[in-house]
Design an enzyme around this catalytic site. Structure first.
Site, PDB file in Angstrom:
ATOM      1  N   ASP A  10       0.836  -1.197   0.000  1.00 52.99           N
ATOM      2  CA  ASP A  10       0.000   0.000   0.000  1.00 52.99           C
ATOM      3  C   ASP A  10       0.875   1.252   0.000  1.00 52.99           C
ATOM      4  OD1 ASP A  10      -3.108   0.706   1.725  1.00 52.99           O
ATOM      5  OD2 ASP A  10      -1.859   1.973   0.436  1.00 52.99           O
ATOM      6  N   LYS A  59      -9.089  14.485  -6.571  1.00 55.55           N
ATOM      7  CA  LYS A  59      -8.413  14.675  -7.873  1.00 55.55           C
ATOM      8  C   LYS A  59      -8.016  16.137  -8.043  1.00 55.55           C
ATOM      9  CE  LYS A  59      -8.512  10.485  -9.431  1.00 55.55           C
ATOM     10  NZ  LYS A  59      -7.243   9.751  -9.570  1.00 55.55           N
ATOM     11  N   SER A  79      -9.450  13.614 -13.615  1.00 61.41           N
ATOM     12  CA  SER A  79     -10.829  13.304 -13.997  1.00 61.41           C
ATOM     13  C   SER A  79     -11.602  14.551 -14.398  1.00 61.41           C
ATOM     14  CB  SER A  79     -11.531  12.656 -12.795  1.00 61.41           C
ATOM     15  OG  SER A  79     -12.925  12.632 -12.995  1.00 61.41           O
ATOM     16  N   TYR A 109     -14.346  12.080  -3.813  1.00 58.31           N
ATOM     17  CA  TYR A 109     -13.474  11.452  -4.823  1.00 58.31           C
ATOM     18  C   TYR A 109     -12.981  12.527  -5.797  1.00 58.31           C
ATOM     19  CZ  TYR A 109     -12.353   9.680  -9.399  1.00 58.31           C
ATOM     20  OH  TYR A 109     -11.747   9.491 -10.618  1.00 58.31           O
TER      21      TYR A 109
END
Ligand code: WQD
Length: 338
Positions: free
Chosen positions: A58, A154, A125, A150
């Protein structure tokens, strides 16, 4: 040249690894397999005949990340996909998204600085545009506070990268994806959502294969020609190719600034019903769907002005909606036969 692809066993990451290898790059993947499986590495090798390097850990773990870079001191560039990406989940669990998506980015950037790695491609995005005032949306369009944590990770990540290149000698390209769909022509890799899909196309193919009872179409009362929401869907193979072009641009010294942003779409908007019609045409399957209420947080319509990527990257999406649906369906059928 060795390229690190973080999140490289994921949907877009795996298709990009294939393109990188077929363009002559050596690839090492780091992925924590939170949203993908190890056998994607085997599938990549089956497609290209070259097994990419792979390490499972991770990137939120600072020590493991530094240890990795210490053992791979020949990395020439990084393509960074590793992030959680489910919009509705990010609304329910914002801290999980801010911690994972931002800490992993910061750990990778720390190592870039320490090991003088000069090139970074970032998976961004179109969600950073929210619901644009004007369409098509270009890179000059104002970014707005994205509607989900989310999307905000970005936007924040892009801001971190912009500040990073002012302080350190590295080049960054952020690629703002519109709606990536479809699968590799071999049907050996594709989109593999864990659990019930949030996204439209995997839900369509899972309904058609019989895994889901019916597709819910979230609203037909939008101000669009057929009332359903419009998006700019692009083939994941076209998207993957754009990452190699972006990396080549920086390596060959063609970047016009140390931080560049490009929209990656087809420049064409398609409604939900148009996607369904395309699927029914290429699959021969009559899709079972019903119209339900709008989904909170959905923007009504968004599609890309792709002229900057066309001009500066020499990149243009070449595959149409039918091809996207055909490869998505072949992938779903291949999954059913596994
Ligand atoms: C598309 C359309 C839905 C599911 C995605 C990613 C986001 C970002 C942009 C990368 C919408 C409708 C959907 C369903 C439906 N990509 N729909 N029934 O919301 O545009 O966002 O692309 O950063 O991370 O999530 O994609 O596929 O969820 O929805 O009617 O079961 O399909 O309302 O109009 P979206 P999506």
């Amino acid at each position: 040249m060795k390229i690190l692809v973080t999140g490289g066993t994921g949907f877009i990451g795996s298709h990009t690894v294939v393109e990188l290898q077929q363009s002559g790059y050596e690839v090492v993947i780091v992925d924590n397999l939170y949203n993908s499986t190890r056998d994607v590495v085997d599938a990549i090798e089956q497609i290209t005949g070259i097994r990419p390097g792979f390490e499972e850990f991770d990137l939120v773990d600072e020590k493991k990340t530094a240890d990795f870079f210490g053992r791979h001191n020949d990395i020439a560039g990084i393509i960074h996909f590793a992030a959680f990406k489910t919009v509705p989940e990010s609304v329910r669990k914002p801290l999980k998204y801010y911690r994972n998506n931002l800490i992993s980015l910061l750990n990778v950037l720390d190592c870039m600085k320490e090991f003088n790695i000069p090139y970074f491609v970032f998976s961004s995005s179109c969600t950073v545009y929210g619901q644009p005032e004007k369409l098509p949306v270009s890179e000059a369009s104002p970014v707005q506070r994205p509607w989900s944590p989310y999307g905000n990770t970005k936007l924040i990540s892009e801001e971190i990268l912009e500040d990073m290149v002012k302080a350190h000698p590295l080049k960054v390209i952020s690629l703002r994806y519109f709606n990536p769909i479809g699968a590799h022509d071999s049907a050996l890799i594709g989109e593999l959502p864990v659990g019930i899909p949030d996204n439209l196309v995997p839900y369509i193919t899972q309904t058609a294969i019989g895994k889901r009872e019916a597709l819910n179409v979230y609203g037909d009362d939008y101000n669009t020609p057929d009332g359903t929401a419009i998006r700019d869907y692009l083939h994941v193979m076209d998207l993957a190719a754009a990452h190699v072009v972006a990396l080549d641009r920086m390596i060959s010294g063609k970047s016009k600034s140390n931080y560049e942003v490009f929209n990656l779409g087809t420049g064409k908007g398609c409604s939900v019903l148009e996607v369904i019609r395309s699927f029914e045409k290429v699959s021969g399957v009559k899709l079972n769907y019903r119209i339900v209420e709008r989904r909170p947080g959905d923007v009504e319509q968004v599609w890309a002005d792709t002229s900057l990527a066309n001009r500066e990257l020499g990149w243009k999406a070449g595959r149409d909606l039918d091809d996207m649906m055909r490869t998505a369906w072949n992938w779903e059928k291949a999954l059913a036969n596994k």
